[in-house]
Scaffold this motif. Structure first.
Motif, PDB file in Angstrom:
ATOM      1  N   UNK A  21       0.826  -1.212   0.000  1.00 26.31           N
ATOM      2  CA  UNK A  21       0.000   0.000   0.000  1.00 26.31           C
ATOM      3  C   UNK A  21       0.858   1.260   0.000  1.00 26.31           C
ATOM      4  N   UNK A  22       2.043   1.164   0.594  1.00 26.79           N
ATOM      5  CA  UNK A  22       2.929   2.325   0.670  1.00 26.79           C
ATOM      6  C   UNK A  22       3.911   2.409  -0.497  1.00 26.79           C
ATOM      7  N   UNK A  23       3.855   1.468  -1.420  1.00 25.49           N
ATOM      8  CA  UNK A  23       4.752   1.537  -2.589  1.00 25.49           C
ATOM      9  C   UNK A  23       4.515   2.835  -3.352  1.00 25.49           C
ATOM     10  N   UNK A  24       3.270   3.299  -3.340  1.00 28.08           N
ATOM     11  CA  UNK A  24       2.932   4.591  -3.953  1.00 28.08           C
ATOM     12  C   UNK A  24       1.627   5.053  -3.326  1.00 28.08           C
ATOM     13  N   UNK A  25       1.698   6.131  -2.556  1.00 28.22           N
ATOM     14  CA  UNK A  25       0.469   6.644  -1.953  1.00 28.22           C
ATOM     15  C   UNK A  25      -0.298   7.449  -3.001  1.00 28.22           C
ATOM     16  N   UNK A  26      -1.603   7.621  -2.823  1.00 29.19           N
ATOM     17  CA  UNK A  26      -2.390   8.383  -3.790  1.00 29.19           C
ATOM     18  C   UNK A  26      -1.897   9.826  -3.939  1.00 29.19           C
ATOM     19  N   UNK A  27      -1.958  10.325  -5.152  1.00 29.55           N
ATOM     20  CA  UNK A  27      -1.485  11.695  -5.427  1.00 29.55           C
ATOM     21  C   UNK A  27      -2.211  12.733  -4.580  1.00 29.55           C
ATOM     22  N   UNK A  28      -3.522  12.562  -4.393  1.00 28.49           N
ATOM     23  CA  UNK A  28      -4.265  13.557  -3.615  1.00 28.49           C
ATOM     24  C   UNK A  28      -3.864  13.533  -2.143  1.00 28.49           C
ATOM     25  N   UNK A  29      -3.490  12.369  -1.625  1.00 30.34           N
ATOM     26  CA  UNK A  29      -3.005  12.276  -0.245  1.00 30.34           C
ATOM     27  C   UNK A  29      -1.644  12.935  -0.126  1.00 30.34           C
ATOM     28  N   UNK A  30      -0.764  12.678  -1.080  1.00 28.84           N
ATOM     29  CA  UNK A  30       0.552  13.326  -1.105  1.00 28.84           C
ATOM     30  C   UNK A  30       0.387  14.839  -1.083  1.00 28.84           C
ATOM     31  N   UNK A  31      -0.478  15.363  -1.947  1.00 30.63           N
ATOM     32  CA  UNK A  31      -0.699  16.807  -2.030  1.00 30.63           C
ATOM     33  C   UNK A  31      -1.283  17.363  -0.737  1.00 30.63           C
ATOM     34  N   UNK A  32      -2.211  16.626  -0.121  1.00 30.05           N
ATOM     35  CA  UNK A  32      -2.830  17.079   1.124  1.00 30.05           C
ATOM     36  C   UNK A  32      -1.820  17.129   2.262  1.00 30.05           C
ATOM     37  N   UNK A  33      -0.972  16.110   2.365  1.00 25.66           N
ATOM     38  CA  UNK A  33       0.058  16.094   3.411  1.00 25.66           C
ATOM     39  C   UNK A  33       1.031  17.261   3.233  1.00 25.66           C
ATOM     40  N   UNK A  34       1.444  17.491   2.014  1.00 26.44           N
ATOM     41  CA  UNK A  34       2.367  18.600   1.755  1.00 26.44           C
ATOM     42  C   UNK A  34       1.703  19.941   2.058  1.00 26.44           C
ATOM     43  N   UNK A  35       0.437  20.101   1.674  1.00 27.47           N
ATOM     44  CA  UNK A  35      -0.293  21.342   1.952  1.00 27.47           C
ATOM     45  C   UNK A  35      -0.478  21.554   3.456  1.00 27.47           C
ATOM     46  N   UNK A  36      -0.509  20.463   4.207  1.00 24.84           N
ATOM     47  CA  UNK A  36      -0.650  20.534   5.664  1.00 24.84           C
ATOM     48  C   UNK A  36       0.689  20.762   6.368  1.00 24.84           C
ATOM     49  N   UNK A  37       1.762  20.911   5.591  1.00 28.45           N
ATOM     50  CA  UNK A  37       3.057  21.242   6.178  1.00 28.45           C
ATOM     51  C   UNK A  37       4.022  20.096   6.357  1.00 28.45           C
ATOM     52  N   UNK A  38       3.671  18.901   5.869  1.00 25.58           N
ATOM     53  CA  UNK A  38       4.592  17.770   5.990  1.00 25.58           C
ATOM     54  C   UNK A  38       5.708  17.924   4.964  1.00 25.58           C
ATOM     55  N   UNK A  39       6.929  17.869   5.449  1.00 22.18           N
ATOM     56  CA  UNK A  39       8.098  17.978   4.561  1.00 22.18           C
ATOM     57  C   UNK A  39       8.696  16.606   4.263  1.00 22.18           C
ATOM     58  N   UNK A  40       8.553  15.698   5.215  1.00 19.84           N
ATOM     59  CA  UNK A  40       9.091  14.346   5.053  1.00 19.84           C
ATOM     60  C   UNK A  40       8.345  13.429   6.009  1.00 19.84           C
ATOM     61  N   UNK A  41       8.067  12.202   5.548  1.00 18.27           N
ATOM     62  CA  UNK A  41       7.459  11.173   6.421  1.00 18.27           C
ATOM     63  C   UNK A  41       8.119   9.866   6.053  1.00 18.27           C
ATOM     64  N   UNK A  42       8.901   9.333   6.971  1.00 22.48           N
ATOM     65  CA  UNK A  42       9.621   8.072   6.739  1.00 22.48           C
ATOM     66  C   UNK A  42       9.110   7.026   7.716  1.00 22.48           C
ATOM     67  N   UNK A  43       9.027   5.779   7.230  1.00 21.64           N
ATOM     68  CA  UNK A  43       8.531   4.679   8.053  1.00 21.64           C
ATOM     69  C   UNK A  43       9.520   3.514   7.979  1.00 21.64           C
ATOM     70  N   UNK A  44       9.874   2.974   9.149  1.00 18.25           N
ATOM     71  CA  UNK A  44      10.683   1.759   9.242  1.00 18.25           C
ATOM     72  C   UNK A  44       9.802   0.690   9.862  1.00 18.25           C
ATOM     73  N   UNK A  45      10.051  -0.569   9.484  1.00 17.43           N
ATOM     74  CA  UNK A  45       9.322  -1.691  10.070  1.00 17.43           C
ATOM     75  C   UNK A  45      10.300  -2.680  10.667  1.00 17.43           C
ATOM     76  N   UNK A  46       9.999  -3.128  11.883  1.00 18.56           N
ATOM     77  CA  UNK A  46      10.732  -4.200  12.543  1.00 18.56           C
ATOM     78  C   UNK A  46       9.682  -5.179  13.044  1.00 18.56           C
ATOM     79  N   UNK A  47       9.560  -6.308  12.347  1.00 17.70           N
ATOM     80  CA  UNK A  47       8.488  -7.241  12.682  1.00 17.70           C
ATOM     81  C   UNK A  47       7.150  -6.565  12.436  1.00 17.70           C
ATOM     82  N   UNK A  48       6.329  -6.493  13.473  1.00 25.40           N
ATOM     83  CA  UNK A  48       5.027  -5.834  13.362  1.00 25.40           C
ATOM     84  C   UNK A  48       5.069  -4.366  13.782  1.00 25.40           C
ATOM     85  N   UNK A  49       6.191  -3.928  14.323  1.00 32.09           N
ATOM     86  CA  UNK A  49       6.312  -2.555  14.801  1.00 32.09           C
ATOM     87  C   UNK A  49       6.720  -1.616  13.679  1.00 32.09           C
TER      88      UNK A  49
END
Length: 103
Positions: A21-49
């Motif tokens: 699901x995170x391989x490519x987020x929807x364009x409108x979500x990307x635009x909304x996050x950026x408009x809301x001031x998000x500059x970067x969002x990184x996610x790491x996974x370790x097991x289920x965490x």
């Protein structure tokens, strides 16, 4: 700018679907996050965490702006399939306390 750390947890067996699901987020979500001031969002996974690091102008304001946003509603519905707890928009803060960094 704020750097915010978040921790979420996947339901067992949802690892591959979550990553797909995170391989490519929807364009409108990307635009909304950026408009809301998000500059970067990184996610790491370790097991289920999942560990998120968000660089954002104002985290509480971003959460308020995204809550109920038309681009975020279907995304959060999709994420609810994978996560063991829904996103908490009401807290407006992260669940992780900054402890230390190497300057």
């Amino acid at each position: 700018m704020e750097t915010v750390a978040l921790h979420t947890r996947l339901k067992p067996g949802k690892e591959a679907a979550y990553e797909a699901a995170h391989a490519r987020i929807p364009d409108d979500l990307d635009a909304a996050l950026r408009a809301a001031g998000v500059r970067s969002w990184r996610i790491w996974r370790s097991g289920l965490d999942l560990f998120h690091v968000v660089e954002v102008d104002d985290y509480a304001a971003m959460m308020e702006q995204m809550h109920g946003h038309p681009a975020d509603i279907p995304w959060q519905k999709k994420m609810d399939e994978f996560l063991d707890a829904p996103l908490d928009y009401d807290s407006g803060r992260s669940d992780a306390k900054f402890v230390w960094e190497l300057p």
